[in-house]
Design a protein around this motif. Sequence first.
Motif, PDB file in Angstrom:
ATOM      1  N   ILE A   1      -0.578  -0.467  12.719  1.00 18.56           N
ATOM      2  CA  ILE A   1      -1.184  -0.715  11.412  1.00 18.56           C
ATOM      3  C   ILE A   1      -1.891  -2.069  11.424  1.00 18.56           C
ATOM      4  O   ILE A   1      -1.300  -3.078  11.816  1.00 18.56           O
ATOM      5  N   GLN A   2      -3.163  -2.060  11.017  1.00 18.58           N
ATOM      6  CA  GLN A   2      -4.001  -3.261  11.065  1.00 18.58           C
ATOM      7  C   GLN A   2      -4.358  -3.668   9.637  1.00 18.58           C
ATOM      8  O   GLN A   2      -5.006  -2.894   8.918  1.00 18.58           O
ATOM      9  N   LEU A   3      -3.934  -4.870   9.248  1.00 18.55           N
ATOM     10  CA  LEU A   3      -4.191  -5.341   7.881  1.00 18.55           C
ATOM     11  C   LEU A   3      -4.904  -6.693   7.901  1.00 18.55           C
ATOM     12  O   LEU A   3      -4.745  -7.474   8.838  1.00 18.55           O
ATOM     13  N   ALA A   4      -5.669  -6.947   6.847  1.00 22.48           N
ATOM     14  CA  ALA A   4      -6.396  -8.207   6.699  1.00 22.48           C
ATOM     15  C   ALA A   4      -5.687  -9.071   5.668  1.00 22.48           C
ATOM     16  O   ALA A   4      -5.374  -8.606   4.572  1.00 22.48           O
ATOM     17  N   GLU A   5      -5.452 -10.316   6.016  1.00 21.32           N
ATOM     18  CA  GLU A   5      -4.631 -11.192   5.161  1.00 21.32           C
ATOM     19  C   GLU A   5      -5.188 -11.315   3.739  1.00 21.32           C
ATOM     20  O   GLU A   5      -4.429 -11.391   2.767  1.00 21.32           O
ATOM     21  N   LEU A   6      -6.501 -11.320   3.585  1.00 22.53           N
ATOM     22  CA  LEU A   6      -7.098 -11.555   2.270  1.00 22.53           C
ATOM     23  C   LEU A   6      -7.351 -10.262   1.487  1.00 22.53           C
ATOM     24  O   LEU A   6      -7.953 -10.289   0.416  1.00 22.53           O
ATOM     25  N   ASP A   7      -6.875  -9.154   2.010  1.00 23.08           N
ATOM     26  CA  ASP A   7      -7.115  -7.833   1.415  1.00 23.08           C
ATOM     27  C   ASP A   7      -5.990  -7.495   0.436  1.00 23.08           C
ATOM     28  O   ASP A   7      -5.088  -6.730   0.738  1.00 23.08           O
ATOM     29  N   ARG A   8      -6.067  -8.065  -0.757  1.00 23.92           N
ATOM     30  CA  ARG A   8      -4.954  -7.939  -1.707  1.00 23.92           C
ATOM     31  C   ARG A   8      -4.699  -6.504  -2.126  1.00 23.92           C
ATOM     32  O   ARG A   8      -3.558  -6.090  -2.293  1.00 23.92           O
ATOM     33  N   ARG A   9      -5.775  -5.725  -2.300  1.00 22.00           N
ATOM     34  CA  ARG A   9      -5.627  -4.354  -2.812  1.00 22.00           C
ATOM     35  C   ARG A   9      -4.779  -3.509  -1.857  1.00 22.00           C
ATOM     36  O   ARG A   9      -3.792  -2.905  -2.266  1.00 22.00           O
ATOM     37  N   VAL A  10      -5.155  -3.467  -0.583  1.00 19.60           N
ATOM     38  CA  VAL A  10      -4.408  -2.644   0.369  1.00 19.60           C
ATOM     39  C   VAL A  10      -3.039  -3.261   0.661  1.00 19.60           C
ATOM     40  O   VAL A  10      -2.030  -2.554   0.728  1.00 19.60           O
ATOM     41  N   ASN A  11      -2.992  -4.579   0.800  1.00 19.24           N
ATOM     42  CA  ASN A  11      -1.720  -5.224   1.151  1.00 19.24           C
ATOM     43  C   ASN A  11      -0.648  -5.035   0.079  1.00 19.24           C
ATOM     44  O   ASN A  11       0.548  -5.061   0.380  1.00 19.24           O
ATOM     45  N   ALA A  12      -1.091  -4.824  -1.165  1.00 21.45           N
ATOM     46  CA  ALA A  12      -0.120  -4.604  -2.244  1.00 21.45           C
ATOM     47  C   ALA A  12       0.716  -3.356  -1.985  1.00 21.45           C
ATOM     48  O   ALA A  12       1.865  -3.257  -2.423  1.00 21.45           O
ATOM     49  N   SER A  13       0.154  -2.400  -1.239  1.00 18.76           N
ATOM     50  CA  SER A  13       0.876  -1.148  -0.976  1.00 18.76           C
ATOM     51  C   SER A  13       1.760  -1.238   0.269  1.00 18.76           C
ATOM     52  O   SER A  13       2.542  -0.321   0.538  1.00 18.76           O
ATOM     53  N   TRP A  14       1.642  -2.330   1.033  1.00 18.25           N
ATOM     54  CA  TRP A  14       2.342  -2.387   2.317  1.00 18.25           C
ATOM     55  C   TRP A  14       3.863  -2.495   2.210  1.00 18.25           C
ATOM     56  O   TRP A  14       4.575  -1.771   2.906  1.00 18.25           O
ATOM     57  N   PRO A  15       4.444  -3.360   1.354  1.00 18.21           N
ATOM     58  CA  PRO A  15       5.910  -3.472   1.363  1.00 18.21           C
ATOM     59  C   PRO A  15       6.613  -2.141   1.112  1.00 18.21           C
ATOM     60  O   PRO A  15       7.582  -1.789   1.801  1.00 18.21           O
ATOM     61  N   GLU A  16       6.101  -1.364   0.158  1.00 14.02           N
ATOM     62  CA  GLU A  16       6.713  -0.068  -0.148  1.00 14.02           C
ATOM     63  C   GLU A  16       6.484   0.917   1.003  1.00 14.02           C
ATOM     64  O   GLU A  16       7.385   1.683   1.369  1.00 14.02           O
ATOM     65  N   TYR A  17       5.290   0.890   1.583  1.00  9.75           N
ATOM     66  CA  TYR A  17       4.992   1.775   2.712  1.00  9.75           C
ATOM     67  C   TYR A  17       5.905   1.439   3.893  1.00  9.75           C
ATOM     68  O   TYR A  17       6.485   2.327   4.523  1.00  9.75           O
ATOM     69  N   GLU A  18       6.065   0.149   4.144  1.00 14.21           N
ATOM     70  CA  GLU A  18       6.939  -0.262   5.260  1.00 14.21           C
ATOM     71  C   GLU A  18       8.368   0.221   5.034  1.00 14.21           C
ATOM     72  O   GLU A  18       9.019   0.725   5.965  1.00 14.21           O
ATOM     73  N   ALA A  19       8.850   0.100   3.808  1.00 16.19           N
ATOM     74  CA  ALA A  19      10.206   0.569   3.497  1.00 16.19           C
ATOM     75  C   ALA A  19      10.332   2.070   3.755  1.00 16.19           C
ATOM     76  O   ALA A  19      11.336   2.545   4.304  1.00 16.19           O
ATOM     77  N   ASP A  20       9.289   2.818   3.386  1.00 13.43           N
ATOM     78  CA  ASP A  20       9.318   4.269   3.598  1.00 13.43           C
ATOM     79  C   ASP A  20       9.233   4.626   5.087  1.00 13.43           C
ATOM     80  O   ASP A  20       9.872   5.583   5.535  1.00 13.43           O
ATOM     81  N   LEU A  21       8.458   3.861   5.853  1.00 17.40           N
ATOM     82  CA  LEU A  21       8.388   4.103   7.302  1.00 17.40           C
ATOM     83  C   LEU A  21       9.752   3.832   7.948  1.00 17.40           C
ATOM     84  O   LEU A  21      10.199   4.590   8.812  1.00 17.40           O
ATOM     85  N   LYS A  22      10.397   2.762   7.509  1.00 19.49           N
ATOM     86  CA  LYS A  22      11.736   2.443   8.047  1.00 19.49           C
ATOM     87  C   LYS A  22      12.723   3.551   7.695  1.00 19.49           C
ATOM     88  O   LYS A  22      13.520   3.980   8.535  1.00 19.49           O
ATOM     89  N   ALA A  23      12.657   4.023   6.458  1.00 16.05           N
ATOM     90  CA  ALA A  23      13.581   5.074   6.019  1.00 16.05           C
ATOM     91  C   ALA A  23      13.371   6.358   6.818  1.00 16.05           C
ATOM     92  O   ALA A  23      14.324   7.088   7.103  1.00 16.05           O
ATOM     93  N   ALA A  24      12.114   6.614   7.207  1.00 15.85           N
ATOM     94  CA  ALA A  24      11.798   7.817   7.981  1.00 15.85           C
ATOM     95  C   ALA A  24      11.962   7.592   9.482  1.00 15.85           C
ATOM     96  O   ALA A  24      11.691   8.489  10.270  1.00 15.85           O
ATOM     97  N   GLN A  25      12.390   6.374   9.849  1.00 14.78           N
ATOM     98  CA  GLN A  25      12.594   5.999  11.256  1.00 14.78           C
ATOM     99  C   GLN A  25      11.331   6.181  12.094  1.00 14.78           C
ATOM    100  O   GLN A  25      11.366   6.653  13.231  1.00 14.78           O
ATOM    101  N   VAL A  26      10.200   5.780  11.491  1.00 13.34           N
ATOM    102  CA  VAL A  26       8.911   5.831  12.190  1.00 13.34           C
ATOM    103  C   VAL A  26       8.756   4.563  13.023  1.00 13.34           C
ATOM    104  O   VAL A  26       9.051   3.459  12.566  1.00 13.34           O
ATOM    105  N   GLU A  27       8.296   4.752  14.243  1.00 12.89           N
ATOM    106  CA  GLU A  27       7.996   3.602  15.099  1.00 12.89           C
ATOM    107  C   GLU A  27       6.659   3.028  14.646  1.00 12.89           C
ATOM    108  O   GLU A  27       5.654   3.751  14.600  1.00 12.89           O
TER     109      GLU A  27
END
Length: 202
Positions: free
Chosen positions: A159-185
């Motif tokens: 996953i490639q993110l841009a530090e100043l990209d507030r719109r997309v980055n706002a969705s990352w913490p929840e997405y990361e939690a869901d990836l961890k829950a699904a045991q995605v590498e």
Amino acid sequence: AQFATFPSPRGHGEGRGYLVTPTGLSGTAPVVLVVHENRGLNPYVKDVARRVAKAGFVAFAPDALHPLGGYPGNDDEGRSMQGSLDRGKIEQDFIAAARFIKAHKLSNGKLGAVGFCFGGYIVNMLAAVIPDTLNAGVPFYGTPAAKEIRPNIKAPLLIQLAELDRRVNASWPEYEADLKAAQVEYTMHMYPQTNHGFHNDS
């Protein structure tokens, strides 16, 4: 490089994409679906497909604007054309494209996908909707798939993110939690002091 059409019965009926094979390919190779931004298959994304082929992969870059005659030659017009199309049908076109290139005679049966902005979302969506088809995904600054289908994801994601990209980055913490829950590498790279769209060098 050549163009290839593919059937998309649940999308716009037919899709079309730019197909690039590595020089001197004998036999088969892994295939990579290259998914454009929200403006159609412009020269930048065609160049990305050529870079992917240069690295030894068979690259296929569909044009979501094919039902309207294809990329019009400038990004502003392309953006409004893509905005006029049914998003659900565009998604179906990319699902069909993924299945088409994975089953292609040049494919060794391994499918990766890389996409940018809208295309990053499409990579995340493909990982959730066709988990048994996609073997790896590289979304650049793409929003996640709908929450209820994220548990389906199996493919490793880069996953490639841009530090100043507030719109997309706002969705990352929840997405990361869901990836961890699904045991995605997954591996996430945050590029400092960059804006959304940084990969687009056109």
